[in-house]
Design a protein around this motif. Structure first.
Motif, PDB file in Angstrom:
ATOM      1  N   LEU A 186       0.856  -1.188   0.000  1.00 49.90           N
ATOM      2  CA  LEU A 186       0.000   0.000   0.000  1.00 49.90           C
ATOM      3  C   LEU A 186       0.892   1.239   0.000  1.00 49.90           C
ATOM      4  CD1 LEU A 186      -2.902  -0.665   2.542  1.00 49.90           C
ATOM      5  CD2 LEU A 186      -2.717  -1.293   0.138  1.00 49.90           C
ATOM      6  N   ASP A 187       0.594   2.199  -0.839  1.00 52.74           N
ATOM      7  CA  ASP A 187       1.400   3.423  -0.870  1.00 52.74           C
ATOM      8  C   ASP A 187       0.661   4.541  -0.117  1.00 52.74           C
ATOM      9  OD1 ASP A 187      -0.549   4.377  -2.562  1.00 52.74           O
ATOM     10  OD2 ASP A 187       0.639   4.124  -4.386  1.00 52.74           O
ATOM     11  N   ARG A 188       1.223   5.740  -0.199  1.00 59.21           N
ATOM     12  CA  ARG A 188       0.666   6.861   0.555  1.00 59.21           C
ATOM     13  C   ARG A 188      -0.772   7.166   0.121  1.00 59.21           C
ATOM     14  NH1 ARG A 188       0.641  12.348  -0.017  1.00 59.21           N
ATOM     15  NH2 ARG A 188       0.597  13.498   1.954  1.00 59.21           N
ATOM     16  N   ASP A 189      -1.009   7.127  -1.202  1.00 59.49           N
ATOM     17  CA  ASP A 189      -2.366   7.387  -1.695  1.00 59.49           C
ATOM     18  C   ASP A 189      -3.352   6.365  -1.152  1.00 59.49           C
ATOM     19  OD1 ASP A 189      -1.542   9.533  -3.090  1.00 59.49           O
ATOM     20  OD2 ASP A 189      -1.569   8.578  -5.061  1.00 59.49           O
ATOM     21  N   ASP A 190      -2.910   5.103  -1.110  1.00 56.04           N
ATOM     22  CA  ASP A 190      -3.787   4.057  -0.568  1.00 56.04           C
ATOM     23  C   ASP A 190      -4.111   4.346   0.892  1.00 56.04           C
ATOM     24  OD1 ASP A 190      -3.713   2.505  -2.938  1.00 56.04           O
ATOM     25  OD2 ASP A 190      -1.808   1.619  -2.332  1.00 56.04           O
TER      26      ASP A 190
END
Ligand code: ATP
Length: 218
Positions: free
Chosen positions: A102-106
């Motif tokens: 999961l990245d920051r946007d997620d």
């Protein structure tokens, strides 16, 4: 006219030879909400399964725009209770992509939807330890957090109180205004009137399929 995302033409469906849907046509455009209504057993869930590709029509066609990303909230979700998931983990699954963390946007999307559905304070609770309405909100969050072009939601507000229903409908409207197509099943007339368009399926005793023609716009 909007961009066509889902097109159902003259669809029939049968379970083991028993007719459920007959001559149903429906077009769903981007930036549009459609409510599918009808009595118990009229085939709302079946139609949503056809839209999502979970079932195939016996006759007619269901077309999805090429490359379209579809998020599905099924009506029957008891299987997920077998897993020891927290609310936060349940919602994170909506952002799952193979071989990617999961990245920051997620994380921002998950945090935002937890807030919007009043789930932040329940984020660490196990899904199977929640009340029915809390659990339903978590499953709606899992569907709506997805980066989807079309959201297909079976009774998203079932069991929810008035405030939670309002929150869900606000989110559905926002997803549509952001360009997604939104299709949801509901028996609730008030819920259905909030959609841009309504498809009413006839009950089992009705002889004809009603109200589908106006939903085809050419
Ligand atoms: N897996 C199945 N096998 C056989 N018949 C089924 C199956 N699933 C549904 N049916 C039948 O198909 C019909 C339509 O069911 P469906 O669940 O699509 O209706 P619905 O409009 O979503 O109902 P509800 O409002 O109760 O959720 C019903 O008569 C049901 O008994």
């Amino acid at each position: 006219m909007g961009t066509e995302i889902l097109t159902v033409e003259n669809v029939a469906f049968r379970y083991a030879g028993t007719p459920v849907l007959r001559d149903v046509s429906l077009r769903v455009d981007a930036a549009c909400t459609v409510a599918v209504t009808g009595a118990n057993g009229s085939g709302k869930s079946t139609l949503l399964h056809l839209l999502a590709g979970v079932e195939q029509p016996a006759e007619g066609s269901v077309r999805r725009r090429a490359g379209c990303r579809l998020a599905l909230l099924p009506q029957r979700t008891s299987g997920i209770d077998a897993l020891p998931l927290t609310v936060a983990e349940c919602v994170q699954i909506g952002r799952f992509r193979p071989r990617r963390r999961l990245d920051r946007d997620d994380r921002l999307a998950v945090g935002a939807i937890l807030e919007r559905l009043d789930l932040a304070r329940l984020a660490r609770r196990r899904l199977r330890e929640l009340s029915g309405g809390q659990r339903q909100r978590a499953l709606v969050a899992q569907a709506l957090v997805q980066a989807a072009d079309v959201f297909v939601l079976d009774e998203p507000t079932v069991g929810l109180d008035a405030e939670s229903r309002r929150r869900v409908h606000d989110l559905l409207g926002e997803r549509a205004r952001a360009g997604a197509a939104v299709v949801y099943a509901s028996h609730d007339t008030a819920d259905a009137t909030l959609a841009d368009r309504t498809l009413r399926l006839p009950g089992a005793g009705d002889r004809t399929v009603a109200d589908t023609t106006p939903l085809i716009r050419r």
